[in-house]
Design a protein around this motif. Structure first.
Motif: not given
Length: 425
Positions: A29-32, A49-54, A81-83, A92-95
């Motif tokens: 699950h890529v963060a790019s 991204m701060l976290t790789g996700r799909s 979540a992030e923005v 940046a983190s969105a909580g």
């Protein structure tokens, strides 16, 4: 793009550029993230991204930032979540959404907040960009993965279909003014991984899904009713839908009954409530993403690292297509032999009556260009430039307003490569 991206998310920024972030590459699950620039038709890497996700949604906020939330990570489903801020190219983190969630929706409300609904979680949430916090958005049995959410002209949100162990035919309506949910009309058939597109007149077209049906439905917010409308040429789920010239373009996808990836694309015309096939994509795609650009074209990307552009037939004169002919099943030999059924055929409709010149200036090989009238199948002209020593072919024709032609681009003999097709008046 910098990575292969299956089950990714894509957003058009206020600048007109496009952000695509995350996805599954086949092994991770890529963060790019990448940025597409329409004027130069180039991709560049954005900050990861701060976290790789799909299997995550994203949405453009009123201040121009992009919210990304939930999805699958290397550790499983996430509630993070992030923005993304385009002006600083930073994340940046969105909580926390509060619960792990995948396959859900993010909808920007008229008040600037974002509704997170559907998915694997049963609790809908609201994100407040001003405070970077999440709160509950009413309550109800809303666990439905692969549903769609559409902002209506009255400010409410239509949540339709989905899957919670079985496919769902019900709809729900969220009212931001009261922070409550109400039952909506029932779909004609259960839908999961379908698409919902708001039309210029405020109605919503729902089409496709995991079930074996190509039938579509229209939701009318003024009467809160659903009605059946035209049927697509093929069943599709996991497809992309985008609004083009007041019509709805759908591309790609696959279904439970036929897992073959679709290369085809088709258009829904609200004026006639009917579907018609349009030019197919260059590659078959599913689990991809797409977005309409400011010039009226549509960008689709994902499943692998490639991307492509769809140009509507009513596009103004200018560059109307680009591509590569090396995958074509045949070439022109001898020249101007339309009967060989080349692969690179591009439909275009004259917006007004006049003299138009189609040319391939900018192509990197010896092109052959032929124009064919779509209704009569008669050749309107052909040019192969076989003895000119350059790669530019041009055909000048007189067209009536609304006349539809097909421009066929191919290589002479064994020549092939990248081409550019333009029309000028």
């Amino acid at each position: 793009m910098s990575d292969s991206r299956r089950s990714t998310s894509m957003v058009r920024l206020t600048s007109g550029k496009v952000l695509i972030a995350g996805g599954y590459s086949g092994s991770a699950h890529v963060a790019s993230a990448d940025i597409y620039d329409p004027p130069s038709r180039t991709w560049s890497m954005a900050a990861p991204m701060l976290t790789g996700r799909s299997e995550h949604p994203s949405v453009l906020l009123q201040d121009g930032r992009v919210l990304v939330a939930g999805g699958y990570t290397s550790a499983g489903a996430t509630n993070t979540a992030e923005v993304y801020n385009p002006s600083t190219n930073t994340w940046a983190s969105a909580g926390s959404i509060g619960v792990n969630n995948v396959n859900f929706t993010l909808t920007l409300l008229n008040n600037g907040r974002v509704l997170a609904a559907g998915g694997s979680a049963t609790t809908p949430m609201l994100f407040n960009p001003a405070t970077n916090t999440w709160t509950a958005a009413g309550s109800g049995d809303l666990g439905r993965q692969g549903a769609t959410a559409t902002l209506l002209p009255n400010g409410k949100v239509l949540l339709a279909g989905g899957w919670n162990g079985t496919m769902i035919a019900t709809t729900r309506l969220y009212d931001p003014a009261t922070n409550t949910w109400a039952a909506g009309p029932t779909l004609g058939a259960p839908r999961y991984r379908h698409s919902a597109t708001r039309l210029p007149d405020g109605r919503v077209l729902l089409t496709g899904g995991w079930t074996h049906t190509g039938a579509s439905e229209l939701y009318d917010p003024s009467t809160n009713t659903l009605s059946l409308t035209g049927t697509m040429s093929t069943t599709r789920a996991f497809h992309v839908a985008a609004l083009v010239d007041g019509k709805v373009l759908v591309s790609g996808g696959h279904t439970e009954g036929d897992r073959t990836m679709r290369q085809s694309a088709e258009l829904f015309d609200p004026a006639t409530n009917s579907w018609s096939l349009t030019a197919p994509m260059r590659s078959a795609r599913t689990f991809h993403a797409g977005v309409a650009l400011s010039d009226g074209s549509v960008l689709v990307a994902g499943l692998d690292r490639s991307a492509e552009l769809y140009f509507p037939e009513t596009a103004a004169p200018g560059q109307i297509a680009q591509g590569n002919t090396c995958s074509a099943t045949g070439t022109f030999s001898p020249s101007c032999a339309f009967s060989v059924s080349p692969a690179s055929i591009h439909a275009w409709t004259a917006p007004v009556a006049g003299i138009f010149t189609f040319h391939t200036l900018g192509s990197d090989f010896d092109t052959v260009l032929e124009l064919v009238d779509d209704s009569t199948q008669q050749s309107l002209g052909c040019n192969d430039e076989a003895s000119s020593g350059n790669s530019q072919s041009s055909v000048t024709v007189s067209l009536n307003a609304g006349q539809r032609v097909r421009a066929v681009v191919q290589g002479y003999s064994v020549n092939c490569g990248n081409f550019v097709l333009s029309v000028v008046r």
